[in-house]
Design an enzyme around this catalytic site. Sequence first.
Site, PDB file in Angstrom:
ATOM      1  N   ASN A 209      -1.765  -3.279  -7.676  1.00  0.00           N
ATOM      2  CA  ASN A 209      -0.686  -3.114  -6.702  1.00  0.00           C
ATOM      3  C   ASN A 209      -1.220  -3.410  -5.313  1.00  0.00           C
ATOM      4  O   ASN A 209      -2.346  -3.042  -4.980  1.00  0.00           O
ATOM      5  CB  ASN A 209      -0.133  -1.685  -6.737  1.00  0.00           C
ATOM      6  CG  ASN A 209       1.139  -1.585  -5.916  1.00  0.00           C
ATOM      7  OD1 ASN A 209       2.170  -2.135  -6.312  1.00  0.00           O
ATOM      8  ND2 ASN A 209       1.066  -0.956  -4.761  1.00  0.00           N
ATOM      9  N   TYR A 213       0.565   0.234   3.646  1.00  0.00           N
ATOM     10  CA  TYR A 213       0.672   1.643   3.983  1.00  0.00           C
ATOM     11  C   TYR A 213      -0.242   1.875   5.184  1.00  0.00           C
ATOM     12  O   TYR A 213      -1.445   1.593   5.107  1.00  0.00           O
ATOM     13  CB  TYR A 213       0.202   2.532   2.827  1.00  0.00           C
ATOM     14  CG  TYR A 213       0.689   2.095   1.447  1.00  0.00           C
ATOM     15  CD1 TYR A 213       2.033   2.172   1.102  1.00  0.00           C
ATOM     16  CD2 TYR A 213      -0.219   1.606   0.495  1.00  0.00           C
ATOM     17  CE1 TYR A 213       2.463   1.781  -0.157  1.00  0.00           C
ATOM     18  CE2 TYR A 213       0.208   1.220  -0.763  1.00  0.00           C
ATOM     19  CZ  TYR A 213       1.551   1.306  -1.097  1.00  0.00           C
ATOM     20  OH  TYR A 213       1.973   0.919  -2.336  1.00  0.00           O
ATOM     21  N   ARG A 214       0.311   2.411   6.252  1.00  0.00           N
ATOM     22  CA  ARG A 214      -0.474   2.575   7.482  1.00  0.00           C
ATOM     23  C   ARG A 214      -1.697   3.469   7.261  1.00  0.00           C
ATOM     24  O   ARG A 214      -1.695   4.311   6.352  1.00  0.00           O
ATOM     25  CB  ARG A 214       0.401   3.165   8.578  1.00  0.00           C
ATOM     26  CG  ARG A 214       0.689   4.633   8.329  1.00  0.00           C
ATOM     27  CD  ARG A 214       1.499   5.233   9.458  1.00  0.00           C
ATOM     28  NE  ARG A 214       1.685   6.636   9.261  1.00  0.00           N
ATOM     29  CZ  ARG A 214       2.873   7.236   9.249  1.00  0.00           C
ATOM     30  NH1 ARG A 214       3.985   6.537   9.410  1.00  0.00           N
ATOM     31  NH2 ARG A 214       2.939   8.544   9.084  1.00  0.00           N
ATOM     32  N   TRP A 227       0.663   6.390   1.803  1.00  0.00           N
ATOM     33  CA  TRP A 227       1.611   5.890   0.815  1.00  0.00           C
ATOM     34  C   TRP A 227       2.632   6.988   0.570  1.00  0.00           C
ATOM     35  O   TRP A 227       2.292   8.111   0.194  1.00  0.00           O
ATOM     36  CB  TRP A 227       0.936   5.392  -0.458  1.00  0.00           C
ATOM     37  CG  TRP A 227      -0.174   6.224  -1.011  1.00  0.00           C
ATOM     38  CD1 TRP A 227      -0.134   7.540  -1.301  1.00  0.00           C
ATOM     39  CD2 TRP A 227      -1.489   5.755  -1.372  1.00  0.00           C
ATOM     40  NE1 TRP A 227      -1.343   7.938  -1.825  1.00  0.00           N
ATOM     41  CE2 TRP A 227      -2.179   6.868  -1.886  1.00  0.00           C
ATOM     42  CE3 TRP A 227      -2.122   4.517  -1.331  1.00  0.00           C
ATOM     43  CZ2 TRP A 227      -3.490   6.776  -2.336  1.00  0.00           C
ATOM     44  CZ3 TRP A 227      -3.423   4.424  -1.774  1.00  0.00           C
ATOM     45  CH2 TRP A 227      -4.090   5.539  -2.268  1.00  0.00           C
ATOM     46  N   GLU A 270       1.828  -7.925  -6.441  1.00  0.00           N
ATOM     47  CA  GLU A 270       2.344  -8.596  -5.244  1.00  0.00           C
ATOM     48  C   GLU A 270       1.578  -9.885  -4.947  1.00  0.00           C
ATOM     49  O   GLU A 270       2.109 -10.785  -4.291  1.00  0.00           O
ATOM     50  CB  GLU A 270       2.272  -7.655  -4.035  1.00  0.00           C
ATOM     51  CG  GLU A 270       3.360  -6.576  -3.998  1.00  0.00           C
ATOM     52  CD  GLU A 270       3.107  -5.361  -4.871  1.00  0.00           C
ATOM     53  OE1 GLU A 270       2.020  -5.291  -5.506  1.00  0.00           O
ATOM     54  OE2 GLU A 270       3.984  -4.480  -4.938  1.00  0.00           O
ATOM     55  N   ASP A 319       7.386   5.816  14.252  1.00  0.00           N
ATOM     56  CA  ASP A 319       7.644   5.041  13.034  1.00  0.00           C
ATOM     57  C   ASP A 319       8.779   4.035  13.183  1.00  0.00           C
ATOM     58  O   ASP A 319       9.458   3.987  14.213  1.00  0.00           O
ATOM     59  CB  ASP A 319       7.938   6.023  11.886  1.00  0.00           C
ATOM     60  CG  ASP A 319       7.249   5.594  10.608  1.00  0.00           C
ATOM     61  OD1 ASP A 319       7.285   4.400  10.294  1.00  0.00           O
ATOM     62  OD2 ASP A 319       6.665   6.468   9.931  1.00  0.00           O
TER      63      ASP A 319
HETATM   64  C1  LIG Z   1       4.627  -2.758   9.125  1.00  0.00           C
HETATM   65  C2  LIG Z   1       4.931  -1.939   7.922  1.00  0.00           C
HETATM   66  C3  LIG Z   1       4.358  -0.692   7.765  1.00  0.00           C
HETATM   67  C4  LIG Z   1       4.627   0.075   6.647  1.00  0.00           C
HETATM   68  N1  LIG Z   1       4.041   1.304   6.529  1.00  0.00           N
HETATM   69  C5  LIG Z   1       4.267   2.038   5.431  1.00  0.00           C
HETATM   70  C6  LIG Z   1       3.617   3.283   5.262  1.00  0.00           C
HETATM   71  O1  LIG Z   1       2.867   3.739   6.114  1.00  0.00           O
HETATM   72  N2  LIG Z   1       3.859   3.981   4.132  1.00  0.00           N
HETATM   73  C7  LIG Z   1       4.685   3.520   3.143  1.00  0.00           C
HETATM   74  O2  LIG Z   1       4.840   4.176   2.120  1.00  0.00           O
HETATM   75  N3  LIG Z   1       5.322   2.334   3.285  1.00  0.00           N
HETATM   76  C8  LIG Z   1       5.129   1.593   4.406  1.00  0.00           C
HETATM   77  N4  LIG Z   1       5.758   0.393   4.546  1.00  0.00           N
HETATM   78  C9  LIG Z   1       6.684  -0.071   3.493  1.00  0.00           C
HETATM   79  C10 LIG Z   1       5.937  -0.564   2.286  1.00  0.00           C
HETATM   80  O3  LIG Z   1       4.994  -1.534   2.657  1.00  0.00           O
HETATM   81  C11 LIG Z   1       6.882  -1.132   1.250  1.00  0.00           C
HETATM   82  O4  LIG Z   1       7.731  -0.091   0.813  1.00  0.00           O
HETATM   83  C12 LIG Z   1       6.185  -1.759   0.056  1.00  0.00           C
HETATM   84  O5  LIG Z   1       7.149  -2.170  -0.876  1.00  0.00           O
HETATM   85  C13 LIG Z   1       5.214  -0.811  -0.607  1.00  0.00           C
HETATM   86  O6  LIG Z   1       4.600  -1.433  -1.702  1.00  0.00           O
HETATM   87  P1  LIG Z   1       4.805  -0.839  -3.163  1.00  0.00           P
HETATM   88  O7  LIG Z   1       6.250  -1.133  -3.515  1.00  0.00           O
HETATM   89  O8  LIG Z   1       3.840  -1.613  -3.993  1.00  0.00           O
HETATM   90  O9  LIG Z   1       4.512   0.605  -3.091  1.00  0.00           O
HETATM   91  C14 LIG Z   1       5.505  -0.402   5.663  1.00  0.00           C
HETATM   92  C15 LIG Z   1       6.077  -1.651   5.818  1.00  0.00           C
HETATM   93  C16 LIG Z   1       5.811  -2.414   6.928  1.00  0.00           C
HETATM   94  C17 LIG Z   1       6.457  -3.762   7.069  1.00  0.00           C
HETATM   95 MN   LIG Z   2       4.144  -2.617  -5.839  1.00  0.00          MN
END
Ligand SMILES: Cc1cc2nc3c(=O)[nH]c(=O)nc-3n(C[C@H](O)[C@H](O)[C@H](O)COP(=O)(O)O)c2cc1C
Ligand SMILES: [Mn+2]
Length: 519
Positions: A209, A213-214, A227, A270, A319
């Site tokens: 995966n 996630y910041r 996450w 991804e 955020d």
């Molecule tokens: C700039 C940016 C920052 C993000 N920060 C977070 C974060 O801190 N935590 C989080 O859960 N998702 C965050 N997201 C959203 C996730 O990247 C998004 O939900 C993504 O689908 C997560 O991957 P996953 O589906 O494999 O879990 C962020 C998205 C962007 C564009």
């Molecule tokens: Mn995913």
Amino acid sequence: MLQHRPGKRRAASGVRRLRAAGRARTVEAADRVCETGGLAPPLDLRDWIALLEREGELTRVAAEVDPDLEITEIADRAVKAGGPALLFEHPKGSRLPLLINQFGTERRMCLALGVLALDEVAGKLASLLELELPRGARAKLRKALELKAAAASAEPRNVRRGACQEIVLTGDDVDLGLLPVQRCWPDDPAPFITLPAVITLDPETKARNVGMYRMQVVDERTTFLHWQVHKDAAASWRGMGERLEVAVAIGLDPITTYAATAPLPRGLDELMLAGLLRGRPVELVAAKTVQLDVPAQAEIVLEGYVERGEVGIEGPFGDHTGFYSPAGPFPLFHITAMTMREDAIYPSIVVGKPPAEDAWLGKVTERLFLPALRSAVPEIVDFDLPVAGAFHNCVIVSIRKSFPNQARKVANAVWGLGMLSLTKAVVVVDDHVDPHDYEDVFFHACANIDPKRDVWISEGPLDQLDHSAARECFGGKMGIDATRKDASEGAREWPQEIEMSAEVKQLVEQRWHEYGIAL
Ligand SMILES: Cc1cc2nc3c(=O)[nH]c(=O)nc-3n(C[C@H](O)[C@H](O)[C@H](O)COP(=O)(O)O)c2cc1C
Ligand SMILES: [Mn+2]
């Protein structure tokens, strides 16, 4: 700036300019032109920066600028003015340049993806996302082979050496202080790495995966990983053994960066999506201190692990909802190696009150996932995730209505689909309404509803960042049926919407020059 205007969209001047640029380039650099007619997507961050520079989309800032708040204010002004990507060559306290606002306009997003309009992006995957298999054994077999071939050509490819490991720092040499990490907003307690691609393997299935996630910096060798509970890595974290290995790639080609933000179903890699969108597989090398593969062309890679049960209090953080998300428990990431390219470049992004730079990343997801949404809910014609709604507060859906109360069926379906399930308000309009035309949506949502009959309250899981609900991750949802209704739905005779006749329109069109009216 992101603007939705009345009338038909998708004719933003930036996109038109891109169209012209694309054509010009067909002659002088035919090898860079992809099937869509746009430019081939860049394959690493440097390639991307060079493309931005050639296209007049990048400004280099030589002045020393502070990653502590100052860059946010500059970047925010640039984003809101539709300004260029910015390469800060001398961020205070670091030798690495900082790139920001790489995704800040529709034109740059199209350049990143190698398309002329964002609508084209779904076409790159259309055949794969057609969930229905054709009838007939032969056709089925052909489709299966096509899928296999497409998937195989998009699968990430392992290579022996990667530029991301030109410099390798391990143990006590690891130092996040080398990076110009931004503290974005005044109440942020620390700097946050804001554009990381966080790589994990599911402990059970071993599926990779990659999620964005910041990462709040805790000390030279430790960060948090934010996450959220509904995200894929969080599920792996809940199912982990004693340790979960994590690698973080920072500074990728723009498509791979986008892919980390894409809400793919759990279990889908991804990097495969990135390969499909790039038309070239992502190259990977083995990490130095963990059993993970990392993008070979990354500018910076952090390797390390999370320990079972170990959390600390992360945040608050300014955020993408436009509010500070509250401090809460998240895992600590212990860094065992930090590898870099020579002269590495550090990319960053600032989220905050919309519209911010992440707006166009969200719009790519909206366009890319439309075919999947339509195959799950076939009456859906189009949908819009308003940027001002922070992507999960509101969804506008247009449908081809063929039976009474269908809007409710559609809203319930939306509340059951992937990350769309976290949506608070679903507005359903008929198919003649353009869901991207907010004026038209507002007109119908006001005119076509009897609030007592056509607005209803449901409840379910909400985005973890939602601050309005009484409980975290759970609360009310609102459906608005703004479609035309009949007697079986409790409506009186429905009036016709006013439209000029086609003949008169045509007549006026032909005679327009005679009237001498400049509009
Ligand atoms: C700039 C940016 C920052 C993000 N920060 C977070 C974060 O801190 N935590 C989080 O859960 N998702 C965050 N997201 C959203 C996730 O990247 C998004 O939900 C993504 O689908 C997560 O991957 P996953 O589906 O494999 O879990 C962020 C998205 C962007 C564009
Ligand atoms: Mn995913």
